[in-house]
Design an enzyme around this catalytic site. Structure first.
Site, mmCIF file in Angstrom:
data_model
loop_
_atom_site.group_PDB
_atom_site.id
_atom_site.type_symbol
_atom_site.label_atom_id
_atom_site.label_comp_id
_atom_site.label_asym_id
_atom_site.label_seq_id
_atom_site.Cartn_x
_atom_site.Cartn_y
_atom_site.Cartn_z
ATOM 1 C CE1 TYR A 58 -4.177 -1.816 0.651
ATOM 2 C CE2 TYR A 58 -2.640 -3.323 1.723
ATOM 3 C CZ TYR A 58 -3.894 -3.066 1.175
ATOM 4 O OH TYR A 58 -4.845 -4.057 1.141
ATOM 5 C CB CYS A 59 1.758 3.796 -2.245
ATOM 6 S SG CYS A 59 2.907 2.576 -2.822
ATOM 7 C CG PHE A 60 -1.466 5.583 2.320
ATOM 8 C CD1 PHE A 60 -2.850 5.508 2.311
ATOM 9 C CD2 PHE A 60 -0.744 4.483 2.785
ATOM 10 C CE1 PHE A 60 -3.502 4.368 2.762
ATOM 11 C CE2 PHE A 60 -1.389 3.344 3.238
ATOM 12 C CZ PHE A 60 -2.774 3.280 3.225
ATOM 13 C CD GLU B 6 1.520 -0.852 -4.205
ATOM 14 O OE1 GLU B 6 1.401 -2.091 -4.175
ATOM 15 O OE2 GLU B 6 1.524 -0.148 -3.194
ATOM 16 C CB ILE C 95 -1.785 3.224 -5.645
ATOM 17 C CG1 ILE C 95 -0.300 3.209 -5.245
ATOM 18 C CG2 ILE C 95 -2.178 4.571 -6.234
ATOM 19 C CD1 ILE C 95 0.645 3.241 -6.438
#
Length: 414
Positions: A8-10, A93, A187
């Protein structure tokens, strides 16, 4: 077809984030036994015609590369995530699309993370670098250090600087991207781009029409066209918890989200583990430095986020760097990955001991966690002081910053 690891990326922009700062974070979910290292490479000039050897292939080098700090699986050349001296952050990702990823060795998505950081001084420049190299060299090859099976994926990226972010999603050499300047975005290992596309491969729509995936009459929805199923919209519930912070998203808030196992953001499953994490704070005022926090160890709920700031002559940290095996590395020999050497660095080994303690002795576990979190809090408070003071930062104050934090963490474990 293999399932993509659930990373997970923020990113959070003002006014969702505090004090005019962009906050970026990523959990890297990888095979449970994989070691990630934190490595720094200084800016460098390169001779005309020189080459750079990536994980599987050699490509043309550019005249100048930027200084970068990377968190990477220790067997490969690229990175899962990292930052450069200009305040650009990139995370990758692994994703699955209806187009099978190539097993032929080319650039890995993780190679493109490093190449974007080394060659792009803004988020848009990094995006342009990645898609140009994708067009020229393609993406492919084994994503894991596994000699028994080839695990291949397409790639998505979150590319961030002090002013904007780009979500880039790819399938083969084709790609689309969305520009973000406000709010909170997440994402994960699923496609997320729909009809809002701000840049794309010039032949993207002709290609999908030729494949019969889109008739040209309906709105072009990237996820619907390229996804294998309808799960591309339910990516990340933790984005809502950041949005509910109401202008208070900070480094600490991002760390808290990355530690959340109940939401699934902090992965600890039979196959995958969050093997490393990053949080970056990028002040929109360029007179303030960017601060990047790395764990360098698995499971952020049991790791310390340690700060790094780019300055000249930053001190290297061998204790978070894995052993080098040179040309004898099984990742470089053909056939690849016939052996799996011990890649654990000193901090990883100490953390491994601490993890076993946390699991087997409740009293010692609680005491150690209190010490670790207090150490982390001291680092966060010291960085907050740097980000709020009016005088210019003295580089000598932070040249040993990451080194000292790693050293202190090791002393606590011992």
């Amino acid at each position: 077809m293999a399932a993509a690891p659930p990373s997970y990326c923020f990113v959070a922009f003002p006014p969702c984030s505090k004090d005019g700062r962009v906050v970026f974070g990523k959990n890297s979910a990888r095979p449970r036994d994989e070691v990630q290292e934190v490595v720094y490479f200084a800016a460098a000039a390169h001779e005309p015609g020189s080459k750079v050897e990536c994980t599987y292939i050699e490509i043309e080098q550019v005249p100048k590369t930027h200084a970068v700090v990377l968190s990477r699986p220790s067997w490969l050349w690229g990175a899962e995530m990292g930052a450069n001296e200009h305040g650009v952050c990139v995370a990758n990702e692994a994703i699955v699309t209806r187009e099978p990823a190539s097993e032929s060795e080319a650039l890995l998505g993780m190679d493109l993370v490093r190449l974007g950081l080394e060659r792009g001084a803004t988020a848009k420049e990094a995006l342009d670098v990645i898609v140009a190299l994708l067009e020229e060299y393609g993406q492919g090859g084994n994503y894991y250090e596994d000699g028994s099976s080839c695990h291949t994926f397409q790639s998505a990226y979150l590319i961030v600087d002090r002013n904007e972010a780009w979500i880039l999603e790819t399938s083969g050499k084709y790609w689309a991207a969305e520009k973000i300047t406000e709010g909170v975005k997440c994402i994960c290992n699923q496609l997320s781009l729909t009809t809002k596309i701000d840049a794309e491969h010039p032949e993207l729509r002709n290609y999908v029409r030729s494949q019969g995936w889109w008739n040209g009459d309906s709105d072009f929805n990237f996820s619907e066209v390229f996804s294998l199923s309808d799960d591309h919209l339910a990516c990340c519930s933790s984005r809502e918890s950041l949005e509910k912070q109401g202008g208070d998203v900070s480094a600490q808030a991002m760390i808290d989200v990355l530690r959340d196992k109940d939401s699934g953001v902090c992965v600890d499953s039979e196959s995958f583990l969050t093997t490393a994490s990053i949080v970056s704070v990028l002040p929109q005022d360029p007179s303030f430095p960017c601060v990047h926090y790395f764990t360098g160890t698995p499971d952020p709920s049991r790791s310390i986020f340690k700060p790094f700031i780019f300055v000249d002559d930053v001190k290297l940290v061998p204790k978070v760097q894995s052993p080098s095996f040179g040309n004898d590395d099984p990742a470089k020999k053909i056939p690849r990955f016939q052996e799996k050497p011990d890649r654990r660095h000193e901090l990883y080994k100490a953390h491994e001991w601490a993890r076993s303690l946390l699991e087997n002795d409740q009293d010692k576990s609680q005491k150690l966690m209190r010490i670790m979190l207090d150490l982390e809090k001291q680092g966060l408070e010291a960085m907050e002081d740097i980000l709020t003071r009016t005088e210019v930062l003295d580089p000598a104050e932070v040249v040993d910053l990451f080194y000292d934090c790693v050293d202190t963490e090791l002393k606590f474990f011992k």
